[in-house]
Design a protein around this motif. Sequence first.
Motif, PDB file in Angstrom:
ATOM      1  N   VAL A 101       0.821  -1.107  -0.029  1.00 63.51           N
ATOM      2  CA  VAL A 101      -0.142   0.109   0.011  1.00 63.51           C
ATOM      3  C   VAL A 101       0.997   1.314   0.146  1.00 63.51           C
ATOM      4  O   VAL A 101       1.852   1.198   0.882  1.00 63.51           O
ATOM      5  CB  VAL A 101      -0.861  -0.030   1.279  1.00 63.51           C
ATOM      6  N   ASN A 113       1.487  -2.381   4.113  1.00 60.44           N
ATOM      7  CA  ASN A 113       0.678  -3.500   3.228  1.00 60.44           C
ATOM      8  C   ASN A 113      -0.651  -3.510   3.855  1.00 60.44           C
ATOM      9  O   ASN A 113      -1.127  -2.844   4.752  1.00 60.44           O
ATOM     10  CB  ASN A 113       1.001  -5.069   3.247  1.00 60.44           C
ATOM     11  N   VAL A 114      -1.847  -4.397   3.166  1.00 63.06           N
ATOM     12  CA  VAL A 114      -3.366  -4.200   3.361  1.00 63.06           C
ATOM     13  C   VAL A 114      -3.505  -4.732   4.779  1.00 63.06           C
ATOM     14  O   VAL A 114      -4.219  -4.021   5.671  1.00 63.06           O
ATOM     15  CB  VAL A 114      -3.970  -5.058   2.617  1.00 63.06           C
TER      16      VAL A 114
END
Length: 100
Positions: free
Chosen positions: A7, A74-75
Amino acid sequence: MSLFDHVDIYCERVSPDLWNEPFNTVSNIAFFVAAGYLLELYKQQHRKDNEAAALIIIIALVGSGSFLFHLYANVLTMLSDVIPIEIFVFYYLWVALRRF
């Protein structure tokens, strides 16, 4: 979309590598300092206040989630950042409306 997909939503981040948001990552130490200070104040009160204790724990969780997100981005870590913040906002509002 995988939970481990990168992300990139902050201008400080220039690549998906580890420690690519050093200022955002290090600034999360403030959450741990605040939680530690509040814990000391809580202990000095000598009374049981479960709502205050829960808020202190949530502040530490906000710091942990935000630290992880700015470290890894990251997610999954984004969720670990956003969810504790939402919990804090709603729980604080609930406590404040009951007490004030």
